[in-house]
Design an enzyme around this catalytic site. Sequence first.
Site, PDB file in Angstrom:
ATOM      1  N   CYS A   1     -10.390   4.422   8.751  1.00  0.00           N
ATOM      2  CA  CYS A   1      -9.813   4.203   7.426  1.00  0.00           C
ATOM      3  C   CYS A   1      -9.080   2.866   7.369  1.00  0.00           C
ATOM      4  O   CYS A   1      -9.239   2.089   6.428  1.00  0.00           O
ATOM      5  CB  CYS A   1      -8.867   5.354   7.077  1.00  0.00           C
ATOM      6  SG  CYS A   1      -8.148   5.245   5.424  1.00  0.00           S
TER       7      CYS A   1
ATOM      8  N   GLY B   1       3.463   0.675   5.496  1.00  0.00           N
ATOM      9  CA  GLY B   1       4.547   1.396   6.147  1.00  0.00           C
ATOM     10  C   GLY B   1       4.270   1.775   7.586  1.00  0.00           C
ATOM     11  O   GLY B   1       4.931   2.671   8.120  1.00  0.00           O
TER      12      GLY B   1
ATOM     13  N   CYS C   1      -6.243  13.803   6.941  1.00  0.00           N
ATOM     14  CA  CYS C   1      -5.863  14.033   5.548  1.00  0.00           C
ATOM     15  C   CYS C   1      -6.940  14.735   4.738  1.00  0.00           C
ATOM     16  O   CYS C   1      -6.636  15.478   3.808  1.00  0.00           O
ATOM     17  CB  CYS C   1      -5.489  12.714   4.891  1.00  0.00           C
ATOM     18  SG  CYS C   1      -6.859  11.533   4.734  1.00  0.00           S
TER      19      CYS C   1
ATOM     20  N   ALA D   1       0.860  -1.181   0.000  1.00  0.00           N
ATOM     21  CA  ALA D   1       0.000   0.000   0.000  1.00  0.00           C
ATOM     22  C   ALA D   1       0.895   1.229   0.000  1.00  0.00           C
ATOM     23  O   ALA D   1       1.514   1.564   1.008  1.00  0.00           O
ATOM     24  CB  ALA D   1      -0.905  -0.001   1.231  1.00  0.00           C
ATOM     25  N   MET D   2       0.981   1.916  -1.132  1.00  0.00           N
ATOM     26  CA  MET D   2       1.899   3.040  -1.309  1.00  0.00           C
ATOM     27  C   MET D   2       1.125   4.360  -1.252  1.00  0.00           C
ATOM     28  O   MET D   2       0.354   4.675  -2.153  1.00  0.00           O
ATOM     29  CB  MET D   2       2.646   2.911  -2.637  1.00  0.00           C
ATOM     30  CG  MET D   2       3.488   1.648  -2.745  1.00  0.00           C
ATOM     31  SD  MET D   2       4.378   1.517  -4.312  1.00  0.00           S
ATOM     32  CE  MET D   2       5.528   2.897  -4.181  1.00  0.00           C
ATOM     33  N   SER D   3       1.369   5.121  -0.188  1.00  0.00           N
ATOM     34  CA  SER D   3       0.674   6.395   0.001  1.00  0.00           C
ATOM     35  C   SER D   3       1.372   7.545  -0.696  1.00  0.00           C
ATOM     36  O   SER D   3       0.816   8.640  -0.810  1.00  0.00           O
ATOM     37  CB  SER D   3       0.571   6.709   1.491  1.00  0.00           C
ATOM     38  OG  SER D   3       1.857   6.975   2.022  1.00  0.00           O
ATOM     39  N   GLY D   4       2.608   7.316  -1.147  1.00  0.00           N
ATOM     40  CA  GLY D   4       3.400   8.398  -1.713  1.00  0.00           C
ATOM     41  C   GLY D   4       4.362   8.988  -0.716  1.00  0.00           C
ATOM     42  O   GLY D   4       5.140   9.883  -1.051  1.00  0.00           O
ATOM     43  N   GLY D   5       4.341   8.507   0.532  1.00  0.00           N
ATOM     44  CA  GLY D   5       5.241   8.989   1.564  1.00  0.00           C
ATOM     45  C   GLY D   5       6.506   8.162   1.656  1.00  0.00           C
ATOM     46  O   GLY D   5       6.688   7.166   0.945  1.00  0.00           O
ATOM     47  N   VAL D   6       7.381   8.557   2.570  1.00  0.00           N
ATOM     48  CA  VAL D   6       8.673   7.898   2.725  1.00  0.00           C
ATOM     49  C   VAL D   6       8.509   6.456   3.198  1.00  0.00           C
ATOM     50  O   VAL D   6       9.130   5.529   2.660  1.00  0.00           O
ATOM     51  CB  VAL D   6       9.558   8.669   3.723  1.00  0.00           C
ATOM     52  CG1 VAL D   6      10.892   7.958   3.922  1.00  0.00           C
ATOM     53  CG2 VAL D   6       9.796  10.089   3.232  1.00  0.00           C
ATOM     54  N   ASP D   7       7.669   6.239   4.201  1.00  0.00           N
ATOM     55  CA  ASP D   7       7.584   4.932   4.840  1.00  0.00           C
ATOM     56  C   ASP D   7       7.145   3.826   3.885  1.00  0.00           C
ATOM     57  O   ASP D   7       7.815   2.806   3.749  1.00  0.00           O
ATOM     58  CB  ASP D   7       6.639   5.007   6.042  1.00  0.00           C
ATOM     59  CG  ASP D   7       7.129   5.994   7.096  1.00  0.00           C
ATOM     60  OD1 ASP D   7       8.350   6.136   7.255  1.00  0.00           O
ATOM     61  OD2 ASP D   7       6.288   6.634   7.750  1.00  0.00           O
TER      62      ASP D   7
END
Length: 397
Positions: A113, A137, A209, A19-25
């Site tokens: 969520c 992450g 968010c 699950a890629m949120s676009g953040g670093v983790d």
Amino acid sequence: MLNSLDLPGRPEDTRVVVAMSGGVDSSVVAGLLKRQGYDVVGVTLQLYDHGEAIHRKGACCAGQDIHDARRVAETIGIPHYVLDYEQRFREAVIDPFAASYIAGETPIPCVACNQTVKFHDLLDTARELGADVLATGHYVRTRPLNGRRALFRPVDLERDQSYFLFATTPEQLEFLRFPLGGLTKPETRELARELGLEIADKQDSQDICFVPTGRYSDLINKLKPGAAEKGEIVHVDGRVLGHHEGIINYTIGQRRGIGIAAGEPLYVVHLDADNSRVIVGPREALMTHRMRLREVNWLGDDALEALPEGGLEIYAKVRSTRPPRPARLLREGDDIIVELDGGEHGIAPGQACVFYDSDGDAARVFGGGWIDRTERARDAESAFAAPNDVQAAAANG
């Protein structure tokens, strides 16, 4: 022999949806697993699009973050999909958040969520993509214990996200993996640099968010026009001190911005949604001793119904930013009760109470529930002499 994800087989034969949120983790999770040889597929959820949120620092799951996730996937060489979950997110997270806020509660949409969109809907999607596990992450740890996977706090307690994952079911934990649980945030950023990710120094997401202005009342007014009913500001002793423009503008424990002048520091003690009243009082009026919970999710070994007659000694966490505190978990008929040793100030209905077996970094998460009602300590209760209806409302938030 098991691989690093506690699964049989070689990494290259193990499909992992990240699950890629676009953040670093989450980007580091995808990069690490790809480097270890796993068959990695990146999935990003588009959850909302509020215009200004696309470029607002600290937002997630909107325009810029989707672009960043796509760029990371290209850098590390994995397939990447963007799924439109806006309608589902609205129904499962935003609308219940608004309804809870209007009811005078203090909801935590991040838990909802995880509970619905991410660890239910996305988990089903991961299975449809042929995944063996879904990786995120989050800073928590899991490992097999007594025949099933158990949830633990991470090494980096400053990044501990177990509070937001208390509603994860045992079945979901079997399918989830959290590769960052044994790392600190600085170590994660350093790995991002090693992996050549341009987002290594990207700011972490902050606040809720889907509230682009940071003002919850603005969102409620937009979603539920007319919900902000005017009413009275009432002291716990029964005196009417003033009037307000809607309880959605207040939260339990608030001191500044109440809108009245008084000769003593006053705090919001209770939000009486049925009568559109904001009840205020001194700080000691905020002291909570007992909480009644609803929708409890239990992750312990024995059934929740098997709690000892005198209760179970636990550590309870009632805010994400506070450490777990000694408490007792009780069952009274059909009710689940938590008694806090020494009490705590400013607990509000709608918040989560999460159970642990200790207060250290090796603490196991026993689950948790939503706070349905709070009760003040007896010494705080006896300090006031309000009319019955105001006193009852303040005492049983």
